[in-house]
Each structure stands twice: as C-alpha cells, then as structure tokens.
Design a protein around this motif. Structure first.
Motif, PDB file in Angstrom:
ATOM      1  N   TYR A 184       0.832  -1.209   0.000  1.00 17.87           N
ATOM      2  CA  TYR A 184       0.000   0.000   0.000  1.00 17.87           C
ATOM      3  C   TYR A 184       0.866   1.258   0.000  1.00 17.87           C
ATOM      4  N   GLU A 185       2.003   1.176   0.673  1.00 20.67           N
ATOM      5  CA  GLU A 185       2.777   2.391   0.919  1.00 20.67           C
ATOM      6  C   GLU A 185       3.717   2.769  -0.216  1.00 20.67           C
ATOM      7  N   ASP A 225      -7.205  10.543  -0.460  1.00 19.05           N
ATOM      8  CA  ASP A 225      -7.526   9.138  -0.221  1.00 19.05           C
ATOM      9  C   ASP A 225      -8.994   8.879  -0.481  1.00 19.05           C
ATOM     10  N   LEU A 226      -9.254   7.731  -1.064  1.00 17.94           N
ATOM     11  CA  LEU A 226     -10.631   7.342  -1.341  1.00 17.94           C
ATOM     12  C   LEU A 226     -11.226   6.706  -0.096  1.00 17.94           C
ATOM     13  N   LYS A 227     -12.542   6.717  -0.048  1.00 18.03           N
ATOM     14  CA  LYS A 227     -13.195   6.063   1.081  1.00 18.03           C
ATOM     15  C   LYS A 227     -12.850   4.573   1.075  1.00 18.03           C
ATOM     16  N   ARG A 228     -12.905   4.008  -0.112  1.00 23.33           N
ATOM     17  CA  ARG A 228     -12.541   2.598  -0.218  1.00 23.33           C
ATOM     18  C   ARG A 228     -11.116   2.513  -0.748  1.00 23.33           C
ATOM     19  N   SER A 229     -10.167   2.467   0.173  1.00 25.57           N
ATOM     20  CA  SER A 229      -8.774   2.363  -0.268  1.00 25.57           C
ATOM     21  C   SER A 229      -8.035   1.355   0.594  1.00 25.57           C
ATOM     22  N   LYS A 230      -6.778   1.139   0.236  1.00 23.00           N
ATOM     23  CA  LYS A 230      -5.928   0.152   0.905  1.00 23.00           C
ATOM     24  C   LYS A 230      -6.654  -1.199   1.028  1.00 23.00           C
ATOM     25  N   GLN A 231      -6.729  -1.762   2.260  1.00 28.83           N
ATOM     26  CA  GLN A 231      -7.319  -3.112   2.322  1.00 28.83           C
ATOM     27  C   GLN A 231      -8.807  -3.116   1.983  1.00 28.83           C
TER      28      GLN A 231
END
Lengths: 259, 434
Positions: A160-161, A176-182
C-alpha cells in the motif's frame, strides 16, 4: 530507449541483472504499451542492466488459472519457468500486478524461484536510492490526485505504501478514497473478468469505481495495473469525463518529471 | 422435585446436544482430507488475536463494540452458569458464594454490569436488523430462516438476561427475609435497583416464585440454546476458534497447486516423467465430498454477518454472486447430505443423490467473481469464500469442460500464441516503434 532481450544481451556477453516482465497488456495493448515504454525510459535513465524475454515471454497464465483452467496455466507457466531458468533469471520486475503476483506466489510451487518486484516498489526504491531524480515543481505539483489500489498489489500482496510514497515525491496533493488500501474497490477486471462480458447486474464495477473517483474532484487518477487503467478509463468514458480526468500509471507520472 | 426435573432435563439436553454436535463434526469430515498442522505458533497467535481478541471485528467500530459486550458477557456468565448447573444437580443454592466470599460478590456484580451492556447491545442489534434494516441483513439470501434464526437468538439473549435479573434481584431481597436459606452474597448493585423497582413489597413466598422463575428461565434458555446451536448460524461461538486456527497461512495470492496436472503437462512438454494413470480424473470441487474439510468448517463457522457480501464488487453492482450465500450453500448442502446419510442409512463412499453444490450455487454466481479478495479480507473469523469459488470454477472448466463461452477465445489464444489475445504481431513488436 534501446530495449534488449535476454538472448541479445547474453550474445553480447552481458548477463542482465533484472528481467523486466512486460506482460500481455504491456506488449500488445496500445494504452499499456505507453506504460511499458515509460518504464523502460526510466530504467535506461537509471542505467539499469535489464532485459526482456521478448518473443520468448508468454502469458504468465494468471487469467487461465483464476478462470479455473489449470492445464493452460501449467503449460504457460512451465514454459516460462524453463525459459527463465535457462537464462538464470534471478530478479524480475513486472508492471502488471497480476503478473507480479503469480510470478511471486504461484511459480515457486512449479519450480520457478525468483525475487519478484512490482514496478511501484522498484520505482520507490530507485527514488529512495537517489537514482531517479525528480524535477522541482513537476507537472503534477499541487494537483489533486486520487490513487486507486489494485487488488493484486494492495489487498492481495499488502503493498500500500510504496506507490503512495512514489506519488508523494511528485509534490502533489494525494487524496484518499473512502474505499482504499485493504478496503479498496476492485476495478472489475480481475479473475479473468477482463476477458468476458459482465454477468447480469445493474451496474458495471468500473462505473461504480469511476463515480467514487470522480466524487473526490481529482484531476488525475494514479494507478499501477494495465487492467485497472483500461477499466477506469472506460468507467470515466461512461460518465463522459474521459477528457477531463486522466488515468496514469506511476511510471508515466515519473518519466516526464525526471531531471 | 426440582432436582429430579433438572437432572432429567440435563440428560435430555446432553443427549440432543451431543447428537447435534456430532452430526456437525461428521458433516465437516465429509470433506476431503487436508493436513493442516504447520506453524502452530502463528496459528495460536491468530486464535488469540482474531478469535479471542476479535481484532478483525474492530474494522467496524459500532457493531464491534456492541458485539464485544455480548461476547464478554457470554464469557463471564459461564461462571454463573457452572454454579447453576452444580446447584441444579446437587440441590444447593448459590454453591460458590461461601467459598468465594467477596470475590463472588465482585463476579456477580461484573456479570450484572456486562448483562446490562449486552442487553443494550441486543436491543441495538435487533433494531439494526428489523428497524434500520441494514442492507447486509436484508439481502435475498437472508429471507426466511436466516432472518428468523438471527432474531430468535437475540430474543433468547434478552430472556436470558431477564432471567439473571429476576433471579439475582429476588435473591437479594430474600436474603433479608429468609437468611437461613438465602445466605448472604454481598450486595448486587444493579439487580437490587431492578428488584426495588419491580419486586419491592412482595411477600417472601412470591419472591421465592420470582427467584425460581428467573433461575429456571435462565436454565431453560441455556439448555434450549445448546440444543438449538447445531441448527443455527450461532455455531460461530465455538467454531470460530478452530476455524481461525486452521485458516490459510500461505500468501493470499497463492492458489493451491494441482500436481496431477502439473506432472501431466510436464510430461507433455518432455520435462518430466510420463504419467501412467489411466483413470478419468475429477478436478476441482462440485460437492461437499470434493471440498476440503476446512471449506466445510468455514461454512459452519459463518454467522451470516454479511461483511463479505457488503464489500463484494460483484454484489455491490447487482450481480447474483454473494460470498455469504456461497458459504450458506455449502452448509445447507452439507446438512442435506448429512440428513440423507442418517435417514436413508447411505454410505458416503457411494453417495449419489443426483445433486451437487451447483444446485445451490449457480455458475452465474461463480462467474461474477473478480478474485479481488475483498470477502476474504472482510471476514472477522477468516472464512475464505474465494477458495470455494475457485474450486467450483476448476470443476466447471476442467471436469465439465464448461464455463463462460467468452473465455474460449482467451484460452485458445493462450494455447496457440501464448498471449491472452490472438494478435497478428510479435510480442516484442512494440520495441520497433519505441
């Protein structure tokens, strides 16, 4: 840009340190070819000793395996492994997260053991080592950029980073999106969906994601998967925003902003 | 008299519960053998953090906190429950009180506080399901029994807590009236407020009835719950622990290799020994017996919370696929086979009822999966619906030679040209115009 194959380099007496895995999209898809070329330009600028397999490269077999067709997968994978082992490949960098994942996680059980990196990670490393030097105030300075996590890099491999760290080097305004990373939302292409029509439903997944990306008011969408890029561009097109919001791969964003 | 009734009931419960739980165990073991005994330290660590500590529940704070109340209340109430069972068997009253002294007062007060918190949580959960109708609780696969099942458990929880307060509240008052039988336990903070509100001024004989009512209500709910569990999604209270323990530790992006096919392809390519097997093999899974026992344990551990379905990109965009339904289908099919084995005295090795898992989970559903792993990430108890979907896909393609027709050109291109698209140019042609 002078891209050589393993065969060519070895005939010149050079053992390449890195295999750049181009992938089907990177080789044949007009949009993804631009990413391929951008990445090669960066590798050249950093004077990396790399090569491609060229015509000796075959599909990694990812869409076949995820579709359930193990025979086709094994056929492709075993041939690729034969080729790579013949050239004594040690380290692979791929611009496609699907290629990256399968080379990293599925090939070892078939006898293909390599150090595998996705280019997000590799670019991040080159920047951190000072081998890629970015211009002050590049094209993206201060611009609002939304980063779309691809499933096969993010949730599936926990990276992710690295891509975010690359983007931060570009001095941009990362939203950043609401639905991001995991919790990132798939673009809709994985699991061989790219190669078939959608099952009946009330919306396309890429349109759902495009709407979320548009809601951030970003100027640019950063991605790092050829299939995500296609899907997101199509999603933007469905919303008639394809000329206003651009989708770029990380390497494209870097290549024009190097010193 | 009460003692006899209790022992009788206890026997009946022990019979039905053990029958129920053995049935679940048998159904899980209908699956294929898979040895999972590596990396024990990591597995135990997962159990501690994820099952016991509910780490993944806290991805969503609101339900996590309320669920945690019910969970901790459940854990601590076991102490009181053990006492109740001993009292029931021996005909004693609050057996532990004299031995534990002040600690007893502390424990009961703690249980009462937790019970109130659990009560609040239960009311909130009932509202989320029935008033707020959160999308994940009202999806199509939740119609009928699954919704009733969830509500029954929550109502049972309310009755159970009510029982505790009747029992403890009346007991507190009786300690002043009949100290020879209701020996002192120390002051119960919350139930005494409850008792002073509802039972004050009642005669000793009425209070005895109230106390017994609370005691028996508590018992009957617990007994009912134990017998009901094997028929309910609530098995997760036990099965989440082994389920987390046995969950996949290999990388998420790694699919299980198929050595039979690998070896056959190797010999085709002339890089391995020729395989001698002549039987027509079956690949992937189409039923309980071809899934791993762990897939079935997953299914029985599922409490139908729907976190997986609520993040599934296919489901979010109106496709039929719901990872929760995949799990429910596996469980229902295992139940169906188990039932037929019991009633018709069939042998599992020759079992054939002309049905399969595909009668539950349709090809359309598994074709919609993007393998994005959102469902895998979402599950608080590490259930893996994707593993089952991929096994079904393997069966469909490899054993049935079926699957989406759209994929045929891709497979052909891969076989003939080594690329996902049939292209008229060389793979490295892009170099020329670079």
């Amino acid at each position: 840009m002078n891209v050589k194959t393993f065969a060519e380099k070895i005939s010149e007496g050079i053992q390449p340190e890195i295999l750049f895995w181009v992938g089907c999209a990177g080789s044949f898809d007009a949009r993804a070819q631009k990413v391929t070329k951008a990445f090669c330009t960066i590798l050249d600028a950093c004077e990396i000793n790399y090569a491609i397999l060229g015509n000796e490269e075959q599909c990694t077999g990812d869409p076949a395996r995820r579709a359930g067709n193990e025979f086709v997968f094994q056929m492709l994978a075993l041939q690729n492994i034969q080729t790579m082992n013949m050239y004594e490949v040690k380290k692979i960098v791929a611009t496609c997260p699907h290629c990256f994942n399968i080379l990293k996680n599925d090939y070892p059980a078939l006898g293909g053991n390599y150090e595998v990196m996705h280019h997000s990670d590799y670019l991040n490393q080159l920047i951190k080592e000072g081998r890629i030097k970015l211009k002050e105030g590049g094209d993206f300075k201060g611009k609002k950029i939304a980063y779309h996590d691809s499933c096969y890099l993010g949730r599936i491999n926990g990276i992710y980073e690295a891509p975010r760290s690359v983007l931060e080097e570009l001095d941009l305004n990362l939203v950043d999106l609401k639905r991001s990373k995991q919790n990132g939302l798939c673009c809709g292409a994985g699991g061989a969906q790219m190669f078939k029509e959608d099952e009946p439903g009330n919306k396309r997944i890429n349109v759902e994601r495009a709407e979320e990306l548009l809601a951030t008011g970003s100027d640019v969408i950063a991605a790092n998967c050829p299939f995500c890029i296609t899907m997101l561009q199509d999603g933007l097109k469905a919303k008639d925003q394809q000329d206003k919001v651009m989708v770029y791969d990380l390497s494209e964003m870097i290549v024009n902003n190097m010193q | 008299m009460q003692q006899v009734l209790f022992l009788l009931l206890l026997g009946v419960v022990a019979y039905f519960a053990s029958k129920g739980f053995l049935r679940i165990r048998r159904n899980i073991l209908l699956g294929k053998e898979e040895v999972i005994n590596d990396q024990k330290a990591i597995r135990l660590n997962n159990v501690l953090l994820i099952a016991f500590g509910q780490k993944k529940m806290f991805e969503r704070w609101v339900p996590a906190i309320f669920h945690f109340f019910i969970y901790v209340a459940f854990l601590f109430t076991q102490i009181e429950l053990i006492e109740i069972i001993f009292d029931g068997i021996l005909g004693t009253h609050r057996l532990f009180a004299p031995y534990l002294g002040g600690l007893y007062t502390l424990i009961i007060n703690l249980i009462e506080i937790l019970s109130v918190l659990a009560f609040v949580a239960t009311i909130i959960f009932l509202s989320r399901r029935n008033l707020l109708k959160l999308p994940r609780f009202v999806k199509s696969e939740m119609k009928g029994w699954p919704t009733l099942d969830a509500n029954l458990i929550l109502l049972g929880e309310i009755l159970l807590i009510t029982g505790i307060f009747f029992m403890n509240g009346a007991d507190g008052l009786l300690q002043n009236l009949q100290p020879e039988h209701y020996h002192p336990t120390g002051h119960f903070q919350l139930s005494s407020i409850f008792a002073n509100t509802f039972f004050s001024g009642m005669s000793a004989s009425s209070l005895v009835v109230v106390e017994r009512f609370g005691w028996w209500l508590h018992n009957l709910i617990v007994f009912g719950f134990i017998c009901y569990l094997p028929y309910s999604k609530h098995l997760h209270i036990f099965l989440s622990f082994p389920n987390v323990y046995y969950s996949k530790l290999t990388p998420r992006g790694q699919m299980e290799n198929m050595p039979e096919i690998m070896n056959e392809v190797k010999s085709m390519l002339g890089i391995g020994e020729a395989t001698t097997s002549t039987e027509v093999p079956e690949f992937g899974a189409n039923d309980i017996m071809s899934l791993s026992w762990k897939n079935i344990l997953d299914a029985y551990s599922c409490t139908e919370c729907g976190r997986c379905t609520s993040v599934c990109p296919a489901n979010l965009t109106g496709k039929k696929l719901s990872p929760r339904k995949v799990m429910m289908d596996v469980r229902d099919r295992a139940d169906e086979i188990g039932k037929k084995l019991d009633t018709e005295k069939l042998d599992i090795t020759t079992y054939n009822d002309a049905k399969s898992l595909f009668d539950y989970t349709t090809p359309e559903e598994i074709h919609a999966c993007t393998t994005c792993n959102a469902c895998v990430e979402a599950c608080p108890v590490l259930i893996n619906p994707l593993d089952i979907i991929l096994k079904l896909r393997r069966y469909e393609i490899l054993t049935l030679s079926q699957g989406p027709t759209d994929w045929l050109p891709m497979f052909n291109a891969l076989e003939n040209t080594g690329a996902v698209w049939q292209m008229p140019v060389d793979r490295e042609a892009w170099r020329q115009n670079a």
